[in-house]
Design a protein around this motif. Structure first.
Motif, PDB file in Angstrom:
ATOM      1  N   VAL A  11       0.836  -1.208   0.000  1.00 35.27           N
ATOM      2  CA  VAL A  11       0.000   0.000   0.000  1.00 35.27           C
ATOM      3  C   VAL A  11       0.868   1.253   0.000  1.00 35.27           C
ATOM      4  O   VAL A  11       0.665   2.177  -0.781  1.00 35.27           O
ATOM      5  N   PHE A  14       2.532   1.606  -3.242  1.00 37.23           N
ATOM      6  CA  PHE A  14       1.525   1.965  -4.226  1.00 37.23           C
ATOM      7  C   PHE A  14       1.273   3.468  -4.216  1.00 37.23           C
ATOM      8  O   PHE A  14       1.263   4.119  -5.253  1.00 37.23           O
ATOM      9  N   VAL A  15       1.128   4.005  -3.023  1.00 38.24           N
ATOM     10  CA  VAL A  15       0.872   5.449  -2.910  1.00 38.24           C
ATOM     11  C   VAL A  15       2.065   6.250  -3.444  1.00 38.24           C
ATOM     12  O   VAL A  15       1.907   7.219  -4.184  1.00 38.24           O
ATOM     13  N   ILE A  18       2.003   6.112  -7.135  1.00 41.11           N
ATOM     14  CA  ILE A  18       0.955   6.993  -7.667  1.00 41.11           C
ATOM     15  C   ILE A  18       1.483   8.430  -7.749  1.00 41.11           C
ATOM     16  O   ILE A  18       1.334   9.125  -8.759  1.00 41.11           O
ATOM     17  N   LEU A  22       1.992  10.515 -11.137  1.00 45.13           N
ATOM     18  CA  LEU A  22       1.423  11.851 -11.367  1.00 45.13           C
ATOM     19  C   LEU A  22       2.540  12.821 -11.754  1.00 45.13           C
ATOM     20  O   LEU A  22       2.427  13.595 -12.693  1.00 45.13           O
TER      21      LEU A  22
ATOM     22  N   TRP B  33      -3.485  17.741  -7.377  1.00 44.52           N
ATOM     23  CA  TRP B  33      -4.378  16.564  -7.413  1.00 44.52           C
ATOM     24  C   TRP B  33      -4.225  15.746  -6.144  1.00 44.52           C
ATOM     25  O   TRP B  33      -5.206  15.253  -5.595  1.00 44.52           O
ATOM     26  N   LEU B  34      -2.991  15.652  -5.661  1.00 43.43           N
ATOM     27  CA  LEU B  34      -2.761  14.920  -4.416  1.00 43.43           C
ATOM     28  C   LEU B  34      -3.489  15.599  -3.255  1.00 43.43           C
ATOM     29  O   LEU B  34      -4.113  14.949  -2.417  1.00 43.43           O
ATOM     30  N   PHE B  56      -5.233   4.663   2.185  1.00 43.57           N
ATOM     31  CA  PHE B  56      -4.113   4.935   1.278  1.00 43.57           C
ATOM     32  C   PHE B  56      -4.474   4.618  -0.162  1.00 43.57           C
ATOM     33  O   PHE B  56      -4.180   5.387  -1.085  1.00 43.57           O
ATOM     34  N   ILE B  57      -5.112   3.464  -0.347  1.00 44.46           N
ATOM     35  CA  ILE B  57      -5.481   3.062  -1.707  1.00 44.46           C
ATOM     36  C   ILE B  57      -6.493   4.044  -2.285  1.00 44.46           C
ATOM     37  O   ILE B  57      -6.377   4.509  -3.427  1.00 44.46           O
ATOM     38  N   PHE B  59      -6.817   7.088  -1.452  1.00 46.72           N
ATOM     39  CA  PHE B  59      -6.073   8.322  -1.745  1.00 46.72           C
ATOM     40  C   PHE B  59      -5.372   8.236  -3.105  1.00 46.72           C
ATOM     41  O   PHE B  59      -5.464   9.136  -3.948  1.00 46.72           O
ATOM     42  N   GLY B  60      -4.705   7.123  -3.362  1.00 44.52           N
ATOM     43  CA  GLY B  60      -3.999   6.944  -4.634  1.00 44.52           C
ATOM     44  C   GLY B  60      -4.939   6.982  -5.816  1.00 44.52           C
ATOM     45  O   GLY B  60      -4.706   7.678  -6.806  1.00 44.52           O
ATOM     46  N   VAL B  61      -6.049   6.242  -5.689  1.00 43.89           N
ATOM     47  CA  VAL B  61      -7.003   6.182  -6.797  1.00 43.89           C
ATOM     48  C   VAL B  61      -7.626   7.558  -7.032  1.00 43.89           C
ATOM     49  O   VAL B  61      -7.760   8.011  -8.172  1.00 43.89           O
ATOM     50  N   SER B  63      -6.376  10.424  -6.450  1.00 41.09           N
ATOM     51  CA  SER B  63      -5.397  11.349  -7.044  1.00 41.09           C
ATOM     52  C   SER B  63      -5.479  11.298  -8.570  1.00 41.09           C
ATOM     53  O   SER B  63      -5.556  12.331  -9.243  1.00 41.09           O
ATOM     54  N   VAL B  64      -5.465  10.063  -9.075  1.00 43.07           N
ATOM     55  CA  VAL B  64      -5.545   9.904 -10.530  1.00 43.07           C
ATOM     56  C   VAL B  64      -6.922  10.346 -11.018  1.00 43.07           C
ATOM     57  O   VAL B  64      -7.048  11.027 -12.040  1.00 43.07           O
TER      58      VAL B  64
END
Lengths: 333, 149
Positions: A11, A14-15, A18, A22, B33-34, B56-57, B59-61, B63-64
Motif C-alpha cells: 500500500v 503503491f501510494v 501513484i 502523477l 491533485w494529491l 491509502f489506496i 487516496f492513490g485512486v 489522485s488519478v
C-alpha cells in the motif's frame, strides 16, 4: 511501531508510485514554449502550452523549445567588398521557431547553424557589392540576406523575421579619405557658387554699362537730329530773309541799299574808334572806298589835289597819303 | 505511526492543506491533485471509517481520478485562449487575410511583405499586383489563393 505486513508495504509503495506517476505524467508547458514528447526516445508529438498528460513510464519530454522570437547577435567579421576594401561588419538576426519538432531534430545545433548561415551569407551578399553601395544600400542588403537565410532555415522549422546589418566599419585610412573627399566636394561646391556669383554680377554690370552707352548714343543721335533740323530751319529762314531782301532790292532803289550799307560801315567804324583799348585803326581796303563813295569828300580831295599840283614845283613832289580812286562801292549806272 | 494514530482522520485534511499550500509555493501542478485527493479521502474516512491501508489506496485512486475529471472538464472548455488566440503562432493569424503581391508567384513559390518581414508563399502562379488570400499556414509557409478583383 508495529511490523508492517506485506500488504501494508504494498500500500505504501503503491501510494508512492501513484505520486511518482502523477509527477511523471502531468506536464504543464509555460506559454511561449513547446515541448516535444518522445516514446522510447522516438518523437511522437509536441505539447502546447498549458496542462497536458503524457503516458508515464514510456513517454518522456524530449526537448523544451522556445517559441518566442529570439534575437541573435551576429559577431563582427571581416568582409572583402567587390572593390577590395576590407570592412568589419556585425549584425543582428531575429528568428522564431514555428515547428518545435523540426527545430529539435532536423538540425543538430540550431543556434550555431543559424549563425553560420547568416555570417556566410553576409559575406556573399557584401562581397558582391562596392563599398559605396554597401554604405548606402543597407535596406537592400538586409532584404537579400533575409530572402536567402529565411528560405534555408525553413527546413529547420524556423522563420527568420529580419536580419539587420548593425555596423559597417571601413578601415580608418579609408574613412579619412572619405572625409577628405566629402570636404573637397563641399569646397568645390562653394568655389563654383562663388564663381557663379562673380560671373552673374559681372554680366549684370556689363549689361548696365551697355544700356547706359546705348542710351547716351541715342541721346546724341537725337540731339544731332535736332541740331540738323535747327540748322535747316535757320537756313530756310535766311533763305527767306535773303529772298525778301533781294525782292525789296529788286523792287526798290539801289541807293537806299547803298545808304544802309554805308550807314552800317560807319557805325562799325564808330564802334571801333570808341573801343577803349587801342587807337590803332585797321581799315579794310573798302574803307577807303567808303570814304571815296561819299561824294563831298571825294570832291574835297580832288580840289585839294588840284591845288597841290598847281602849287608844287616840278622837281619837288612830296609824298603824302594818297587816297586812291574815287570809285563808289556800288557802281552807279 | 504514533502521530498518525493520534491525529486520526485529521491527518488527511492536514496533508491536503499542506499539499495545496506546497502547490502554490512550488511549480509543477501535480501536488494539486494529491491535495484534492487527500481532502476527499479525509471526507470519505469521516463518513465510512476505513482501515488506513484502504485509506491509502483510496487516496492513490482519487489522485488519478481528480486529474482525469479535470481533463474531462477542460476538454469542454475551448482549446485556444479567448484573448490573443495566435500567441506564438504568428503565421496562423494571417489565415483569411488578403495581401497584394509585390512579386509574381512563379512555379508555386513567391514572397510577400507582411508587417515588415518577408513571408514565403505557396500557391497558383500569379502575376505581381494581384490580390491573394491566405488559406492556411504551414509553419513559415503561407498557402494562398487568388481572390477576385
Amino acid at each position: 511501531m508495529p511490523m508492517l505486513s506485506g500488504f501494508d508495504l504494498f500500500v505504501l509503495i503503491f501510494v508512492v508510485l501513484i505520486v511518482l506517476t502523477l509527477f511523471a505524467g502531468v506536464k504543464t508547458v509555460p506559454q511561449g514554449y513547446e515541448w516535444t514528447v518522445v516514446r522510447f526516445n522516438k518523437y511522437t508529438r509536441t505539447l502546447s502550452p498549458g496542462l497536458s498528460v503524457i503516458v508515464p513510464f514510456i513517454d518522456r519530454i524530449g526537448s523544451k523549445v522556445n517559441m518566442m522570437e529570439q534575437v541573435m547577435d551576429v559577431p563582427s567579421q571581416e568582409v572583402i567588398t567587390k572593390d577590395n576594401a576590407t570592412i568589419t561588419v556585425d549584425g543582428v538576426a531575429f528568428y522564431q521557431v514555428f515547428d518545435a519538432a523540426r527545430s529539435s531534430y532536423e538540425v543538430a545545433n540550431l543556434t550555431s547553424a543559424i549563425l553560420n548561415l547568416t555570417t556566410t551569407n553576409i559575406r556573399t551578399v557584401m562581397g558582391s557589392m562596392d563599398l559605396d553601395q554597401l554604405l548606402s544600400h543597407r535596406d537592400e542588403i538586409n532584404e537579400r540576406l533575409l530572402h536567402v537565410v529565411d528560405a534555408a532555415a525553413a527546413n529547420w522549422g524556423l522563420k527568420v523575421n529580419r536580419i539587420e546589418i548593425k555596423d559597417i566599419v571601413p578601415p580608418a585610412d579609408l574613412v579619412e579619405a572619405m572625409g577628405r573627399q566629402m570636404k573637397a566636394e563641399r569646397v568645390k561646391r562653394a568655389l563654383v557658387l562663388e564663381a557663379e556669383g562673380q560671373r552673374q554680377s559681372e554680366i549684370l554690370r556689363a549689361e548696365g554699362a551697355k544700356q547706359s552707352q546705348i542710351l547716351e548714343a541715342e541721346g546724341r543721335r537725337e540731339a544731332a537730329f535736332r541740331d540738323a533740323e535747327a540748322r535747316e530751319r535757320l537756313a530756310e529762314a535766311e533763305a527767306v530773309a535773303t529772298r525778301m531782301v533781294s525782292e525789296a532790292v529788286a523792287q526798290g532803289d539801289l541807293n537806299a541799299l547803298n545808304y544802309f550799307i554805308a550807314d552800317k560801315y560807319v557805325k562799325a567804324l564808330e564802334s571801333l574808334a570808341s573801343a577803349p583799348n587801342q587807337r590803332v585803326l585797321v581799315l579794310p581796303v573798302e574803307a577807303t572806298a567808303i570814304l571815296g563813295s561819299l561824294a563831298g569828300v571825294s570832291e574835297l580831295f580832288t580840289s585839294a589835289q588840284a591845288a597841290r599840283d598847281s602849287r608844287a614845283a616840278a622837281p619837288a613832289r612830296s609824298t603824302g597819303p594818297t587816297v586812291g580812286g574815287g570809285g563808289s562801292l556800288v557802281p552807279s549806272s | 505511526m504514533s502521530a498518525f494514530s493520534a491525529l486520526g482522520v485529521w491527518i488527511w485534511f492536514i496533508l491536503g492543506l499542506v499539499l495545496l499550500g506546497a502547490e502554490v509555493a512550488l511549480p509543477g501542478f501535480f501536488m494539486l491533485w494529491l491535495g484534492v485527493a487527500a481532502l476527499a479521502t479525509g471526507l470519505i474516512t469521516l463518513a465510512l471509517g476505513l482501515p488506513w491501508q484502504a485509506e491509502f489506496i483510496v487516496f492513490g485512486v482519487l489522485s488519478v481520478a481528480a486529474l482525469v475529471v479535470w481533463l474531462r472538464l477542460a476538454k469542454q472548455a475551448s482549446e485556444a485562449p479567448a484573448d490573443n488566440p495566435f500567441l506564438n503562432r504568428r503565421a496562423a493569424g494571417y489565415v483569411g487575410r488578403e495581401f497584394l503581391l509585390e512579386e509574381a508567384i512563379v512555379r508555386g513559390a513567391g514572397r510577400v511583405r507582411i508587417d515588415d518581414s518577408v513571408w514565403r508563399l505557396a500557391g497558383p502562379d500569379l502575376p505581381a499586383g494581384s490580390r491573394v488570400r491566405v488559406t492556411r499556414a504551414d509553419g513559415g509557409l503561407l498557402h494562398v489563393e487568388a481572390t477576385g478583383g
